[in-house]
Each structure stands twice: as C-alpha cells, then as structure tokens.
Design a protein around this motif. Structure first.
Motif, PDB file in Angstrom:
ATOM      1  N   UNK A 223      54.184  47.845  41.033  1.00 18.09           N
ATOM      2  CA  UNK A 223      53.590  47.382  42.282  1.00 18.09           C
ATOM      3  C   UNK A 223      53.468  45.870  42.197  1.00 18.09           C
ATOM      4  N   UNK A 224      53.684  45.206  43.325  1.00 19.76           N
ATOM      5  CA  UNK A 224      53.554  43.751  43.389  1.00 19.76           C
ATOM      6  C   UNK A 224      52.467  43.410  44.386  1.00 19.76           C
ATOM      7  N   UNK A 225      51.559  42.539  43.934  1.00 21.46           N
ATOM      8  CA  UNK A 225      50.463  42.068  44.770  1.00 21.46           C
ATOM      9  C   UNK A 225      50.542  40.557  44.927  1.00 21.46           C
ATOM     10  N   UNK A 226      50.030  40.083  46.050  1.00 22.29           N
ATOM     11  CA  UNK A 226      49.865  38.649  46.266  1.00 22.29           C
ATOM     12  C   UNK A 226      48.423  38.298  45.954  1.00 22.29           C
TER      13      UNK A 226
ATOM     14  N   UNK B  16      46.916  45.487  50.298  1.00 18.42           N
ATOM     15  CA  UNK B  16      48.204  45.285  50.961  1.00 18.42           C
ATOM     16  C   UNK B  16      49.277  44.887  49.946  1.00 18.42           C
ATOM     17  N   UNK B  17      49.741  45.832  49.118  1.00 15.54           N
ATOM     18  CA  UNK B  17      50.795  45.476  48.156  1.00 15.54           C
ATOM     19  C   UNK B  17      52.024  44.937  48.882  1.00 15.54           C
ATOM     20  N   UNK B  18      52.677  43.968  48.264  1.00 16.83           N
ATOM     21  CA  UNK B  18      53.917  43.439  48.833  1.00 16.83           C
ATOM     22  C   UNK B  18      55.074  44.405  48.619  1.00 16.83           C
ATOM     23  N   UNK B  19      55.012  45.165  47.529  1.00 13.86           N
ATOM     24  CA  UNK B  19      56.039  46.177  47.224  1.00 13.86           C
ATOM     25  C   UNK B  19      55.436  47.173  46.249  1.00 13.86           C
ATOM     26  N   UNK B  20      55.885  48.425  46.341  1.00 15.33           N
ATOM     27  CA  UNK B  20      55.418  49.434  45.391  1.00 15.33           C
ATOM     28  C   UNK B  20      56.465  50.535  45.277  1.00 15.33           C
ATOM     29  N   UNK B  21      56.416  51.252  44.149  1.00 14.53           N
ATOM     30  CA  UNK B  21      57.317  52.379  43.938  1.00 14.53           C
ATOM     31  C   UNK B  21      58.688  52.018  43.396  1.00 14.53           C
TER      32      UNK B  21
ATOM     33  N   UNK C 188      49.864  33.383  43.656  1.00 16.72           N
ATOM     34  CA  UNK C 188      50.467  34.020  42.492  1.00 16.72           C
ATOM     35  C   UNK C 188      50.973  35.401  42.891  1.00 16.72           C
ATOM     36  N   UNK C 189      51.952  35.858  42.166  1.00 12.85           N
ATOM     37  CA  UNK C 189      52.439  37.228  42.273  1.00 12.85           C
ATOM     38  C   UNK C 189      51.970  37.953  41.023  1.00 12.85           C
ATOM     39  N   UNK C 190      51.444  39.157  41.196  1.00 10.86           N
ATOM     40  CA  UNK C 190      51.043  39.981  40.062  1.00 10.86           C
ATOM     41  C   UNK C 190      51.899  41.240  40.082  1.00 10.86           C
ATOM     42  N   UNK C 191      52.560  41.493  38.970  1.00  6.07           N
ATOM     43  CA  UNK C 191      53.434  42.647  38.790  1.00  6.07           C
ATOM     44  C   UNK C 191      52.702  43.635  37.888  1.00  6.07           C
ATOM     45  N   UNK C 192      52.449  44.837  38.406  1.00  3.88           N
ATOM     46  CA  UNK C 192      51.727  45.835  37.604  1.00  3.88           C
ATOM     47  C   UNK C 192      52.584  47.073  37.394  1.00  3.88           C
ATOM     48  N   UNK C 193      52.228  47.816  36.411  1.00  7.63           N
ATOM     49  CA  UNK C 193      52.893  49.067  36.027  1.00  7.63           C
ATOM     50  C   UNK C 193      52.172  49.556  34.803  1.00  7.63           C
ATOM     51  N   UNK C 194      52.710  49.284  33.619  1.00 11.77           N
ATOM     52  CA  UNK C 194      52.051  49.590  32.363  1.00 11.77           C
ATOM     53  C   UNK C 194      50.883  48.630  32.135  1.00 11.77           C
ATOM     54  N   UNK C 195      51.088  47.409  32.501  1.00  8.04           N
ATOM     55  CA  UNK C 195      50.097  46.358  32.352  1.00  8.04           C
ATOM     56  C   UNK C 195      50.319  45.407  33.515  1.00  8.04           C
ATOM     57  N   UNK C 196      49.745  44.259  33.467  1.00 11.44           N
ATOM     58  CA  UNK C 196      49.933  43.308  34.557  1.00 11.44           C
ATOM     59  C   UNK C 196      50.453  41.983  34.048  1.00 11.44           C
TER      60      UNK C 196
ATOM     61  N   UNK D   9      39.097  24.468  55.430  1.00 16.58           N
ATOM     62  CA  UNK D   9      38.052  25.231  56.118  1.00 16.58           C
ATOM     63  C   UNK D   9      38.604  26.530  56.682  1.00 16.58           C
ATOM     64  N   UNK D  10      39.922  26.571  56.944  1.00 17.74           N
ATOM     65  CA  UNK D  10      40.535  27.754  57.527  1.00 17.74           C
ATOM     66  C   UNK D  10      41.172  28.679  56.490  1.00 17.74           C
ATOM     67  N   UNK D  11      41.169  28.267  55.226  1.00 17.78           N
ATOM     68  CA  UNK D  11      41.832  29.070  54.208  1.00 17.78           C
ATOM     69  C   UNK D  11      41.026  30.334  53.973  1.00 17.78           C
ATOM     70  N   UNK D  12      41.715  31.460  54.103  1.00 20.54           N
ATOM     71  CA  UNK D  12      41.062  32.759  53.947  1.00 20.54           C
ATOM     72  C   UNK D  12      41.720  33.526  52.819  1.00 20.54           C
ATOM     73  N   UNK D  13      41.033  34.499  52.344  1.00 21.66           N
ATOM     74  CA  UNK D  13      41.547  35.404  51.339  1.00 21.66           C
ATOM     75  C   UNK D  13      42.663  36.228  51.969  1.00 21.66           C
ATOM     76  N   UNK D  14      43.814  36.446  51.272  1.00 21.76           N
ATOM     77  CA  UNK D  14      44.885  37.276  51.853  1.00 21.76           C
ATOM     78  C   UNK D  14      44.400  38.660  52.250  1.00 21.76           C
ATOM     79  N   UNK D  15      43.362  39.168  51.610  1.00 20.35           N
ATOM     80  CA  UNK D  15      42.849  40.501  51.955  1.00 20.35           C
ATOM     81  C   UNK D  15      42.292  40.549  53.361  1.00 20.35           C
TER      82      UNK D  15
END
Length: 152
Positions: A70-73, A89-94, A116-124, A140-146
């Motif tokens: 799985x890839x997260x932003x 909201x994963x950028x890609x999974x599976x 950053x991009x975080x790649x997970x599976x066995x570890x991260x 002032x307008x910067x928000x969390x991607x979530x």
C-alpha cells in the motif's frame, strides 16, 4: 468455597511458574524495507498528474515479491518530528512488491515541499521529501492531506 478459590489460585501460580521456567523459541522474523527510488529529493509533482512510485528489491527475499503493498501520501511538519499520513486515502493498494512500481494520480492538496511517500507491506519505508504543487502556497491554507477528499 474459599478453599476452592485457593486451590485454583495455587494451580494457576504453579502453572505460571512452569511456563516461565520453560524457554520458549521465538520465530525469527524477516523484516525488509524496499528502498523507494521515486520520488526523490527535489522532485516536483503537479496535483492531478500521473506519477510513478518506484522501489527496488535489492536484498529482499524472493518470497516477499508476492507480498501486497500500500502507498500513502504524507508530509513532515516543519520541525520534522511529526509524520502525517493520510491513511484513509491510500494512493495505491493491492499491488505486489515484485511489480517494482505503480502509477498514482497526485491528489489535489496544498502546495508543500515536505511531502513523502510511504510504502507499506511487511514493514514501512519512507521516500525522500518532495514537492507537490497543489491548491495553495499560503502556509495559513496548508491542510493535512487527510482533510481532502481527493474528488476535487
């Protein structure tokens, strides 16, 4: 009645001492972290563009190549002590680690130089910092991607 409880307590303590006295073998865990080779430091990804997240499998066991990832932003706060990941909201999974890359659509997020991009599976594993040019450059307008729904 109380003698029954005492007997159970004595049996429990005796069993516990036997368990503690028997050495337990623990299975060796292989933890591996594929190195992310894209994005790299200095990359600039425009929101809405298609980009490739890539990694290598040097030193990774062959059995890991079929592990799903799985890839997260995420992004670092200015002091770099807080890694903020949009796990909703994963950028890609599976995909399989053996694929070595996956194309993603860059979400429409505020402009920031510490994504950053975080790649997970066995570890991260975490990529180098990179920039996304998105909806705003004002701090002032910067928000969390979530907080974005990715459907804009």
């Amino acid at each position: 009645m109380f003698s029954h409880i005492t007997t159970l307590s004595t049996l429990f303590l005796a069993a516990l001492s036997v368990v503690n006295a028997v050495p337990m073998k623990r299975a060796k865990l292989d933890v591996w972290n594929p190195e992310i080779v894209s994005p790299t430091a200095g990359d600039v990804w425009p929101a809405g563009s298609i980009q490739t997240v890539a990694w290598n499998l040097d030193g990774i066991p062959e059995s890991a190549h079929n592990t799903s990832g799985t890839i997260y932003l995420g992004f670092w706060e200015a002091d770099r002590d807080s890694e903020n990941l949009d796990i909703q909201h994963p950028l890609a999974k599976g995909f399989k680690y053996g694929d070595l890359q996956v194309n993603i659509t860059v979400p429409n997020v505020p402009t920031r130089e510490s994504y950053i991009i975080v790649l997970t599976g066995d570890s991260g594993n975490v990529s180098d910092d990179f920039t996304i040019t998105g909806t705003s450059t004002s701090s002032a307008d910067v928000a969390d991607p979530a907080e974005t729904d990715g459907d804009e």
